[in-house]
Motif scaffolding. Sequence first.
Motif, PDB file in Angstrom:
ATOM      1  N   GLY A 201      19.442  -4.191  12.179  1.00 32.57           N
ATOM      2  CA  GLY A 201      18.826  -4.286  13.499  1.00 32.57           C
ATOM      3  C   GLY A 201      17.334  -4.517  13.375  1.00 32.57           C
ATOM      4  N   SER A 202      16.556  -3.642  13.976  1.00 33.74           N
ATOM      5  CA  SER A 202      15.097  -3.764  13.938  1.00 33.74           C
ATOM      6  C   SER A 202      14.536  -3.192  12.644  1.00 33.74           C
ATOM      7  N   PRO A 203      13.442  -3.780  12.119  1.00 31.22           N
ATOM      8  CA  PRO A 203      12.809  -3.206  10.925  1.00 31.22           C
ATOM      9  C   PRO A 203      12.048  -1.931  11.270  1.00 31.22           C
ATOM     10  N   MET A 204      11.828  -1.099  10.264  1.00 29.04           N
ATOM     11  CA  MET A 204      11.109   0.163  10.438  1.00 29.04           C
ATOM     12  C   MET A 204       9.973   0.240   9.429  1.00 29.04           C
ATOM     13  N   LEU A 205       8.930   0.994   9.790  1.00 32.55           N
ATOM     14  CA  LEU A 205       7.832   1.298   8.882  1.00 32.55           C
ATOM     15  C   LEU A 205       7.793   2.797   8.647  1.00 32.55           C
TER      16      LEU A 205
ATOM     17  N   SER B  99       5.846  14.535   5.029  1.00 28.96           N
ATOM     18  CA  SER B  99       5.325  14.332   6.386  1.00 28.96           C
ATOM     19  C   SER B  99       5.107  12.851   6.678  1.00 28.96           C
ATOM     20  N   MET B 100       6.069  12.023   6.298  1.00 34.41           N
ATOM     21  CA  MET B 100       5.975  10.592   6.548  1.00 34.41           C
ATOM     22  C   MET B 100       6.165  10.286   8.031  1.00 34.41           C
ATOM     23  N   GLY B 101       5.395   9.308   8.529  1.00 32.90           N
ATOM     24  CA  GLY B 101       5.562   8.853   9.892  1.00 32.90           C
ATOM     25  C   GLY B 101       6.509   7.661   9.954  1.00 32.90           C
ATOM     26  N   VAL B 102       7.346   7.596  10.996  1.00 31.99           N
ATOM     27  CA  VAL B 102       8.343   6.527  11.139  1.00 31.99           C
ATOM     28  C   VAL B 102       8.064   5.739  12.410  1.00 31.99           C
ATOM     29  N   LEU B 103       8.061   4.404  12.283  1.00 30.43           N
ATOM     30  CA  LEU B 103       7.838   3.533  13.425  1.00 30.43           C
ATOM     31  C   LEU B 103       8.880   2.423  13.416  1.00 30.43           C
TER      32      LEU B 103
ATOM     33  N   ASP C  75       0.853  -1.191   0.000  1.00 32.98           N
ATOM     34  CA  ASP C  75       0.000   0.000   0.000  1.00 32.98           C
ATOM     35  C   ASP C  75       0.895   1.249   0.000  1.00 32.98           C
ATOM     36  N   ASN C  76       0.714   2.120   1.011  1.00 33.33           N
ATOM     37  CA  ASN C  76       1.520   3.335   1.102  1.00 33.33           C
ATOM     38  C   ASN C  76       2.527   3.268   2.248  1.00 33.33           C
ATOM     39  N   THR C  77       2.838   2.058   2.687  1.00 36.07           N
ATOM     40  CA  THR C  77       3.781   1.866   3.779  1.00 36.07           C
ATOM     41  C   THR C  77       5.086   1.287   3.240  1.00 36.07           C
ATOM     42  N   ILE C  78       6.188   1.931   3.572  1.00 32.97           N
ATOM     43  CA  ILE C  78       7.516   1.466   3.168  1.00 32.97           C
ATOM     44  C   ILE C  78       8.119   0.675   4.319  1.00 32.97           C
ATOM     45  N   VAL C  79       8.600  -0.513   4.035  1.00 31.46           N
ATOM     46  CA  VAL C  79       9.256  -1.358   5.026  1.00 31.46           C
ATOM     47  C   VAL C  79      10.766  -1.223   4.863  1.00 31.46           C
ATOM     48  N   VAL C  80      11.437  -0.915   5.949  1.00 29.94           N
ATOM     49  CA  VAL C  80      12.886  -0.740   5.941  1.00 29.94           C
ATOM     50  C   VAL C  80      13.511  -1.898   6.718  1.00 29.94           C
ATOM     51  N   ALA C  81      14.222  -2.765   6.016  1.00 32.02           N
ATOM     52  CA  ALA C  81      14.943  -3.860   6.663  1.00 32.02           C
ATOM     53  C   ALA C  81      16.371  -3.398   6.929  1.00 32.02           C
ATOM     54  N   THR C  82      16.799  -3.482   8.177  1.00 29.44           N
ATOM     55  CA  THR C  82      18.116  -3.004   8.568  1.00 29.44           C
ATOM     56  C   THR C  82      18.915  -4.153   9.187  1.00 29.44           C
TER      57      THR C  82
END
Length: 623
Positions: A379-383, A391-395, A370-377
Amino acid sequence: MHIRINDFAGTLPKLHPTKLPDHAAQACQNVMVEHDILSPINQSATSHLSNLVGLENFASAMFFNHNDKTYKKYSNAIVTFAFSPVHDAYRLYWTTENSKQPLMFNDWNVGGAGDDYNLVSDGFDYIAGMTPPVVRDVVITGINPPVITPPATPDAPTTYSMLEDIINEVFKKVNDQKNSSGVDKKEGEINDAVTTIINALPTHAEARVYALTYVNRFGDESAPGVIEKVLYLTKGDTPTLTIPYAVGEREVMVRDYGINAIRLYRSVTNSLGVAQFLFVKEYLLTMTGDSVIIIDDMPYGSTKIGEPLVTMNYDPPRVGMKGLGVTDDGVGYAYVEKTICLSEPYTLYAWPRFYELSSQHTIMGLGHYDNTIVVATTGSPMLISGSDPESMGVLSLPLYEGCVSSRSMVNLNHGCMYASENGLVLVTTNSAKLLTENAFSTEDWQKIKPSSIHATAYKNGYLFFWDNGVNKGSGYIDLNNGSKGVMWFDDYALNTFLNGNVVQMIRKGGLPAGSTKSTYQTFNPEYAEAFTSKTFKWQSKTFNLDTPRRMLAAQVIADDYPLEAITFRVYANKVLIHESVVKDHKPFRIRNHSVKHDFSIEIESSVPVREIVLAETMRDTIV
């Protein structure tokens, strides 16, 4: 007493062979169980070459269809392709994953001369995102500076030199920030400074600032090169700008970027007293002489002056970006080390630095749903979520399972998946979990060397290829039915790509026999091309009987019984005690043996098998 298996699954390596579910396998190869039967996978009868000079050893490919015709793009590098999100656009972008290269693109247009259906391309690859014109050596003539005598009073207006200091300081700040992430927008500060200068001038004088942009043959426009000098004109002057070029410089710009024109903008004050850059005219990038000359003959206050400059923040993409993708809202994403880069929506050649985000850990791969980018690092993954890159939100998700293979990242319908040191991680809305925790122990998972994995979506699941240095192959997990375990295949590919929904495997050699060039071949073809069924192997769990028994009868129910197509084996206490060819659906006898505790059944077949029975007597095979 009998053992009857009429529902089948793949392997669950974490479990001991005696602890597996009755329908699971302790080993399997080249078999699918998607219809709850044992079905051999297929092998395509043909392999295909690129048949293009210089691309005989391609490592990546992208196929797409238009009006029932297939168009193909090959690359000798490992690249990630993404189409322009603009409707009806056939522009293909890509990042190079195995070396530091710029973002590239290739463009197709609909229709040639007298052709409204086919796509045509010049066949050249271009660098996406042009750098702004270099304006430090631009010479401007044709100006008659106005004469102003400042009044000798304490509240005298600001002098020209003071005004120049103001705007030069702004330009210096912008230039210092242009290669930094997380900076503010530029046009506000520049326009405010220009406004201050213009509003301080008397009515017979004009202060003007010029900006130049490049335009390529596809209509893309670069960020501006702003001439950092305030020009003071008498109204009616026609400034002439001379832009010098070194020998061969323009030829490189045409070859690498497709640049064919220069646009001129100048500062104009609107009715509210606010200055902005407006379009004056466009000039072709001529190849003759050592310079390009642009004459601004647009009169002061002319209504013919054009639209505002919109590319002030159109920074070119960073060199070395990897993991290219496009969200459902048309935002391009990629990464460089610990930096997440985001594009202007629907504009994959513009990557403003103030959109960039940072990660605490080194980034290994990006994906999206959808409109969510998954960041694999590491360490921990990010959304990263949102439709506006400003104005993207980071989790950050609370699962410390670092990605070990960039090419293992796969976009799925409901999330993304990647390989960690302990198994496969599935990232969905606001959560991440080690999906294969119940299927693999860390020891089992390490046997296939997870850092070697590259993967693709296949049907309803995740198809991955591995190479541990000794053996290589592939595996498949059906995400809609996790109880089916892991299926294993002897197919291996250097890379994969999708032709429609069909997975194509890129290999070295293959057909035609003896070839050392790259070829592509369909994985498990089921229609639209010639194929043969592979011979599969499936070995059941080890059934641990309460009391030792002699299992002397068996039956195999298959779709068909071609000659020598089905081989049936029985293992007792880990020793092969029986092997025979199954000729029909009738029960048959097992070689006589002493009583045993543990029994396992193995089927080797090139036709689908629906049911397997192992019993004490021929009568026991009957339901």
